[in-house]
Structure formats: structure tokens, C-alpha cells
Design an enzyme around this catalytic site. Structure first.
Site, PDB file in Angstrom:
ATOM      1  N   ASP A 117      52.714  31.918  26.039  1.00  0.00           N
ATOM      2  CA  ASP A 117      52.114  30.943  26.943  1.00  0.00           C
ATOM      3  C   ASP A 117      51.555  29.759  26.164  1.00  0.00           C
ATOM      4  OD1 ASP A 117      52.625  32.580  29.135  1.00  0.00           O
ATOM      5  OD2 ASP A 117      50.653  33.539  29.046  1.00  0.00           O
ATOM      6  N   ASP A 118      51.223  29.977  24.906  1.00  0.00           N
ATOM      7  CA  ASP A 118      50.644  28.946  24.053  1.00  0.00           C
ATOM      8  C   ASP A 118      51.697  27.895  23.705  1.00  0.00           C
ATOM      9  OD1 ASP A 118      48.388  28.111  22.138  1.00  0.00           O
ATOM     10  OD2 ASP A 118      50.109  28.328  20.784  1.00  0.00           O
ATOM     11  N   ILE A 119      51.362  26.627  23.827  1.00  0.00           N
ATOM     12  CA  ILE A 119      52.342  25.552  23.605  1.00  0.00           C
ATOM     13  C   ILE A 119      52.875  25.541  22.167  1.00  0.00           C
ATOM     14  CG2 ILE A 119      52.675  23.039  23.585  1.00  0.00           C
ATOM     15  CD1 ILE A 119      50.783  22.969  26.055  1.00  0.00           C
TER      16      ILE A 119
END
Length: 193
Positions: free
Chosen positions: A172-174
Site C-alpha cells: 500500500d506504501d507508495i
């Protein structure tokens, strides 16, 4: 070859930490950077002893901490709800003070707290790091999400950088997503297809 390294700006001069193009946050002058970590059990943690995550254009700190999962997971606690620009100098100071989890277990609460104070959430982070470290050393675990305070970001970082499960992870982390996508797009060229 000319050395164009520059020291990472922080309040304390940390010996052996240099910022260099293509090798950000690498511990220079240390043979320990590429040594297999004693914390890996090839069976317990699905460790691929041949996995060295490729250096990306994104220069994530996880690219340098892959060989020591405890340090990598500590970095994820620092980076949660904090920019890398603010967190990384504190991470480097913290890891210079406590390079291994056995040393942190005996640290005073107030000393650990002092590393998190500039970042906010200092009481929560201090309690998280202390309890996580104890469980890291004492608990029989397969993935770090089984340990106190390690969520999806820390677990995804571990799976991508420590145990070569980057194909199975949907972060989910960019920045983690960018790194994983970069691996997918360049897998053949990198020799990891």
C-alpha cells in the site's frame, strides 16, 4: 575513481555513514554491509541466501538494511507517519547506538525515547520498539506481522527486501509500490525473472 560522497546532515557526525549517488545510506568502509545476518534461519524465515535486492533509482533505506531484518524493521517504525527526510538521520543515529537487538533490550526507556522525540509519537514508538525487539528475540515467528507493532508496511518491506517474496507482495506504501513495480518492469535486465 573520485570519491564524491557527502555526509548525511544530522546533529551528530556518525562515522561510516555517507550519502553517495546510487548507494544512499550504505554503510561505507564496512564489510558487514554484505555479510549474511545471524538473525536469518533459512528454514524459519524462508531466507533466500542468494537474494540481494537490486539497487533502485529510489534509494530506499531498506535496500541497505536487507541483510539485517531487525534493523530494517526498526527503520519501518521510524518511517511510519514520518517523512524519510526527517526519519533517516534519526534511524542512522539509533542504529549506530544500538546495532543489534540484544543491546537495545538493556537500554533505558528514556534513552530510547530521546531518539523518537524529534519525530512525534515518541511514547508509542518507544514502547513499540522495546516490545517488538523482545518479541523479535524471544518469539517463534515466521513473518514480522506476528510481532508487536509491525504492520503491513513493515511486513511488506521484510518480504520484499529480506526474503525475496517481492512478486507476492501488493504494498500500500507508495515508495514500496514504486520499488516493486520497478523490479517487475526490469526483472529480466536485472536477472531476477
Amino acid at each position: 575513481m573520485e570519491d564524491t560522497s557527502e555526509t548525511i546532515p544530522c546533529e551528530v557526525n556518525i562515522k561510516n555513514f555517507h550519502r553517495r549517488p546510487g548507494r544512499l545510506y550504505k554503510i561505507s568502509g564496512s564489510s558487514k554491509a554484505l555479510v549474511k545476518s545471524k538473525y536469518f534461519s533459512e528454514i524459519k524465515n524462508h531466507r533466500d541466501p542468494n537474494w540481494i535486492p537490486p539497487r533502485s533509482p529510489y534509494a530506499l533505506i531498506q535496500e541497505d538494511l536487507y541483510s539485517n531484518p531487525w534493523q530494517l524493521l526498526i527503520a519501518t517504525v521510524f518511517l511510519t507517519k514520518t517523512t524519510a527526510q526527517r526519519a533517516i538521520p534519526q534511524i542512522l543515529k539509533f542504529l549506530a547506538r544500538w546495532p543489534v537487538p540484544e543491546e537495545l533490550v538493556n537500554a533505558s526507556y528514556d534513552e530510547v525515547l530521546s531518539f523518537f522525540t524529534p519525530l512525534g509519537l515518541e511514547f508509542l514508538r518507544t514502547e513499540t520498539v522495546i516490545r517488538f525487539t523482545r518479541e523479535y528475540l524471544e518469539k517463534d515467528w515466521m513473518y514480522p506481522s506476528e510481532l508487536h507493532g509491525i504492520g503491513k508496511y513493515g511486513n511488506d518491506s521484510y518480504r520484499i527486501f529480506c526474503i525475496n517474496e517481492w512478486r507476492e507482495v501488493a504494498p500500500d506504501d507508495i515508495p514500496l509500490t514504486m520499488y516493486r513495480n520497478w523490479l517487475m518492469e526490469n526483472a529480466e535486465e536485472l536477472g531476477i525473472s
